[in-house]
Scaffold this motif. Structure first.
Motif, PDB file in Angstrom:
ATOM      1  N   PHE A 170     -51.431  25.225   0.171  1.00  0.00           N
ATOM      2  CA  PHE A 170     -50.860  24.539  -0.853  1.00  0.00           C
ATOM      3  C   PHE A 170     -51.837  24.166  -1.963  1.00  0.00           C
ATOM      4  CE2 PHE A 170     -47.154  24.543   1.546  1.00  0.00           C
ATOM      5  CZ  PHE A 170     -45.911  24.318   0.686  1.00  0.00           C
ATOM      6  N   ALA A 171     -53.176  24.149  -1.595  1.00  0.00           N
ATOM      7  CA  ALA A 171     -54.232  23.713  -2.446  1.00  0.00           C
ATOM      8  C   ALA A 171     -54.479  25.066  -3.280  1.00  0.00           C
ATOM      9  CB  ALA A 171     -55.619  23.493  -1.576  1.00  0.00           C
ATOM     10  N   MET A 172     -54.215  26.215  -2.691  1.00  0.00           N
ATOM     11  CA  MET A 172     -54.425  27.576  -3.576  1.00  0.00           C
ATOM     12  C   MET A 172     -53.183  27.772  -4.551  1.00  0.00           C
ATOM     13  SD  MET A 172     -56.597  30.207  -1.231  1.00  0.00           S
ATOM     14  CE  MET A 172     -55.190  30.521  -0.112  1.00  0.00           C
ATOM     15  N   PHE A 173     -52.280  27.664  -3.799  1.00  0.00           N
ATOM     16  CA  PHE A 173     -51.018  27.933  -4.833  1.00  0.00           C
ATOM     17  C   PHE A 173     -50.522  27.144  -5.772  1.00  0.00           C
ATOM     18  CE2 PHE A 173     -46.486  28.501  -5.703  1.00  0.00           C
ATOM     19  CZ  PHE A 173     -46.490  29.809  -6.003  1.00  0.00           C
ATOM     20  N   LEU A 174     -51.117  25.683  -5.664  1.00  0.00           N
ATOM     21  CA  LEU A 174     -50.874  24.766  -6.715  1.00  0.00           C
ATOM     22  C   LEU A 174     -51.668  25.081  -8.089  1.00  0.00           C
ATOM     23  CD1 LEU A 174     -48.878  22.351  -7.030  1.00  0.00           C
ATOM     24  CD2 LEU A 174     -50.836  20.800  -6.376  1.00  0.00           C
ATOM     25  N   MET A 175     -52.629  26.084  -7.808  1.00  0.00           N
ATOM     26  CA  MET A 175     -53.509  26.268  -9.043  1.00  0.00           C
ATOM     27  C   MET A 175     -52.707  27.236  -9.967  1.00  0.00           C
ATOM     28  SD  MET A 175     -56.042  24.440  -8.296  1.00  0.00           S
ATOM     29  CE  MET A 175     -57.104  25.131  -9.643  1.00  0.00           C
ATOM     30  N   MET A 176     -51.686  27.936  -9.707  1.00  0.00           N
ATOM     31  CA  MET A 176     -50.848  28.623 -10.483  1.00  0.00           C
ATOM     32  C   MET A 176     -49.976  27.486 -11.599  1.00  0.00           C
ATOM     33  SD  MET A 176     -49.552  31.613 -11.160  1.00  0.00           S
ATOM     34  CE  MET A 176     -49.226  32.784  -9.707  1.00  0.00           C
ATOM     35  N   THR A 177     -49.771  26.252 -10.972  1.00  0.00           N
ATOM     36  CA  THR A 177     -49.016  25.408 -11.852  1.00  0.00           C
ATOM     37  C   THR A 177     -50.108  24.831 -12.593  1.00  0.00           C
ATOM     38  OG1 THR A 177     -47.512  25.003 -10.188  1.00  0.00           O
ATOM     39  CG2 THR A 177     -47.704  23.016 -11.738  1.00  0.00           C
ATOM     40  N   GLY A 208     -53.866  19.078   0.577  1.00  0.00           N
ATOM     41  CA  GLY A 208     -54.043  20.111  -0.163  1.00  0.00           C
ATOM     42  C   GLY A 208     -53.762  19.998  -1.586  1.00  0.00           C
ATOM     43  N   ALA A 209     -52.618  19.608  -1.660  1.00  0.00           N
ATOM     44  CA  ALA A 209     -51.880  19.410  -3.241  1.00  0.00           C
ATOM     45  C   ALA A 209     -52.719  18.184  -3.960  1.00  0.00           C
ATOM     46  CB  ALA A 209     -50.673  18.901  -3.308  1.00  0.00           C
ATOM     47  N   ALA A 210     -53.261  17.210  -3.492  1.00  0.00           N
ATOM     48  CA  ALA A 210     -53.775  16.172  -3.963  1.00  0.00           C
ATOM     49  C   ALA A 210     -55.232  16.476  -4.680  1.00  0.00           C
ATOM     50  CB  ALA A 210     -53.922  15.135  -3.034  1.00  0.00           C
ATOM     51  N   PHE A 211     -55.852  17.380  -3.646  1.00  0.00           N
ATOM     52  CA  PHE A 211     -57.182  17.845  -4.086  1.00  0.00           C
ATOM     53  C   PHE A 211     -57.351  19.207  -4.583  1.00  0.00           C
ATOM     54  CE2 PHE A 211     -57.729  14.022  -1.206  1.00  0.00           C
ATOM     55  CZ  PHE A 211     -58.303  13.289  -2.195  1.00  0.00           C
ATOM     56  N   ALA A 212     -56.207  19.765  -4.805  1.00  0.00           N
ATOM     57  CA  ALA A 212     -56.199  21.236  -5.277  1.00  0.00           C
ATOM     58  C   ALA A 212     -57.321  21.413  -6.453  1.00  0.00           C
ATOM     59  CB  ALA A 212     -54.865  21.720  -5.739  1.00  0.00           C
ATOM     60  N   ALA A 213     -57.066  20.779  -7.389  1.00  0.00           N
ATOM     61  CA  ALA A 213     -57.942  21.158  -8.556  1.00  0.00           C
ATOM     62  C   ALA A 213     -59.495  20.955  -8.258  1.00  0.00           C
ATOM     63  CB  ALA A 213     -57.495  20.202  -9.745  1.00  0.00           C
ATOM     64  N   PRO A 214     -60.025  19.686  -7.652  1.00  0.00           N
ATOM     65  CA  PRO A 214     -61.585  19.841  -7.270  1.00  0.00           C
ATOM     66  C   PRO A 214     -61.950  20.656  -6.183  1.00  0.00           C
ATOM     67  CG  PRO A 214     -60.293  17.752  -6.425  1.00  0.00           C
ATOM     68  CD  PRO A 214     -59.247  18.583  -7.394  1.00  0.00           C
ATOM     69  N   MET A 215     -61.023  21.068  -5.552  1.00  0.00           N
ATOM     70  CA  MET A 215     -61.372  21.829  -4.384  1.00  0.00           C
ATOM     71  C   MET A 215     -61.622  23.387  -4.890  1.00  0.00           C
ATOM     72  SD  MET A 215     -59.794  20.593  -0.494  1.00  0.00           S
ATOM     73  CE  MET A 215     -58.097  20.874  -1.097  1.00  0.00           C
ATOM     74  N   VAL A 216     -60.548  23.665  -5.312  1.00  0.00           N
ATOM     75  CA  VAL A 216     -60.612  25.086  -5.756  1.00  0.00           C
ATOM     76  C   VAL A 216     -61.423  25.467  -7.003  1.00  0.00           C
ATOM     77  CG1 VAL A 216     -59.406  27.012  -6.525  1.00  0.00           C
ATOM     78  CG2 VAL A 216     -58.027  25.368  -5.102  1.00  0.00           C
ATOM     79  N   ASN A 217     -61.679  24.313  -7.972  1.00  0.00           N
ATOM     80  CA  ASN A 217     -62.594  24.562  -8.983  1.00  0.00           C
ATOM     81  C   ASN A 217     -63.865  24.659  -8.503  1.00  0.00           C
ATOM     82  OD1 ASN A 217     -60.639  24.770 -10.972  1.00  0.00           O
ATOM     83  ND2 ASN A 217     -60.669  22.563 -11.409  1.00  0.00           N
ATOM     84  N   ALA A 218     -64.264  23.800  -7.332  1.00  0.00           N
ATOM     85  CA  ALA A 218     -65.715  23.706  -6.795  1.00  0.00           C
ATOM     86  C   ALA A 218     -65.838  25.103  -6.207  1.00  0.00           C
ATOM     87  CB  ALA A 218     -65.697  22.469  -5.908  1.00  0.00           C
TER      88      ALA A 218
END
Length: 396
Positions: A223-230, A346-356
């Motif tokens: 979910f951390a990865m998929f939410l980046m689409m949104t 995963g959803a809560a920290f999607a942006a900082p985790m995936v961006n990092a």
């Protein structure tokens, strides 16, 4: 109150129960207002602006593990209704204020509400249904979730034209399940005759075993990865000049519709290919992300989003079917909450985790981040193909 007073097979009861799932993925949809919020609050960093869309998923974690205990003390129906009230108030409040900290607080309040009712959107299905009927309801649950996401996306695409404040009024949709649950759903208390007949609940150690924790980790990453689409869609339109924030919302609504249609086919597809449905889903999602990352037209972006949405439609019901396979029979809301905790973390920290992670590989542009996510889903697919090939244990 007797179990006989509950007609769980009636369409009105099922529709009211499924209405809880309409709200499950609506919180991040407000990301289409990110560009307008950035203009409204020029001194706030882009990462903080992006955090607004996922912040409710963080506060979900505060209550999600305690939802069962709160429900047992105050009543499940009261707990659900109170959670829906918090969702609505916290969702709409940003439309009435001009303070960024207050907007943050409102989004956290909204998440607390989700943490109270969301575990019951699935665990009540385990309570009232079983066998093929349970599989069907899990598929319908994901259908309702994606229908809510799609409908909310189209609603926001209209509201955002009038500004970001108007977009936040869309969260009045919380009143729909609140009214339906209040009027049409009866949930027997865990007391008296029903409690005497029910098997003993699993202990914490049984309910939260190693398999459940691994599943929670898997779906945290998913979910951390998929939410980046949104999260990245509006920014992708801005950077490429291909579409507006309103168009971004409509494109994301198509993602929800694609997932909804796919979820309707979950039960027969699951029966046909079994647990291989998850690695197949990851493969399709990866393809969708690669298409979007390399798109040079709105049509291509839309095609990639729809492909990702179709295969994502099978992920959520499969997550909870796996819970039924590897979790204890009487794990109750606690087992469900652990999985939901992984998803929301995963959803809560999607942006900082995936961006990092993207920054570490020098892929910090929007297209770079989406390509990295495509690689991530490819890796998950390979792992799942290998696991399911060697895992030949019978599944009940």
């Amino acid at each position: 109150m007797s179990q006989k007073t509950v007609n769980a097979s009636s369409w009105l009861f099922k529709a009211s129960l499924l209405s809880l799932s309409l709200l499950a993925q609506t919180a991040p949809s407000i990301s289409i207002a990110n560009t307008q919020l950035a203009q409204q609050f020029p001194n706030v960093s882009q990462s903080s602006i992006e955090l607004i869309s996922t912040l409710p998923n963080f506060s979900v974690l505060i209550l999600i593990l305690f939802a069962e205990a709160i429900g047992n003390k105050f009543g499940i129906k009261r707990t659900i209704l109170f959670g829906l009230g918090l969702y609505t108030i916290g969702g709409v409040l940003p439309a009435l204020v001009s303070s960024f900290p207050v907007i943050i607080a409102a989004r956290l309040l909204m998440g607390l509400g989700i943490g109270l009712f969301n575990p019951y959107s699935v665990s009540l299905m385990y309570r009232f249904y079983e066998g093929q009927q349970l599989k069907g309801m899990l598929g319908f649950q994901n259908t309702a979730q994606n229908l809510g996401n799609a409908a909310f996306g189209f609603l926001l695409s209209a509201l955002i034209i009038s500004g970001w404040r108007t977009a936040f009024t869309g969260f009045f949709v919380g009143l729909i399940p609140l009214i339906l649950i209040w009027l049409f759903v009866t949930i027997p208390d865990d007391k008296g005759e029903m409690a005497e007949q029910a098997p003993a609940k699993a202990s914490f150690k049984e309910a939260v075993n190693g398999h459940i924790l691994l599943l929670a980790l898997l779906f945290l990453i998913t979910f951390a990865m998929f939410l980046m689409m949104t999260i990245k869609m509006a920014v992708l339109g801005q950077e490429t000049g291909l579409f507006s924030p309103s168009a971004a919302s409509s494109i994301l609504a198509l993602l929800g519709l694609a997932s909804m249609v796919a979820a309707l086919l979950y039960a027969p597809v699951s029966k046909l290919i079994g647990n291989f449905i998850l690695p197949v889903s990851f493969t399709g999602i990866a393809a969708g992300f690669f298409i979007v990352a390399n798109a040079n037209s709105v049509a291509t972006v839309t095609t990639g989003v729809v492909i990702a949405g179709i295969f994502f439609g099978w992920v959520f019901p499969q997550a909870f079917l796996r819970v039924a396979q590897v979790g204890p029979k009487n794990g109750g809301t606690l087992t469900t909450s652990v999985i939901l905790m992984g998803i929301n973390l995963g959803a809560a920290f999607a942006a900082p985790m995936v961006n990092a992670v993207a920054g570490l590989f020098g892929m910090s542009s929007v297209t770079g981040v989406l390509s990295l996510v495509g690689i991530g889903f490819t890796v998950l697919a390979i792992i799942e193909y290998i696991y399911n090939f060697f895992d030949r244990k019978p599944k009940n």
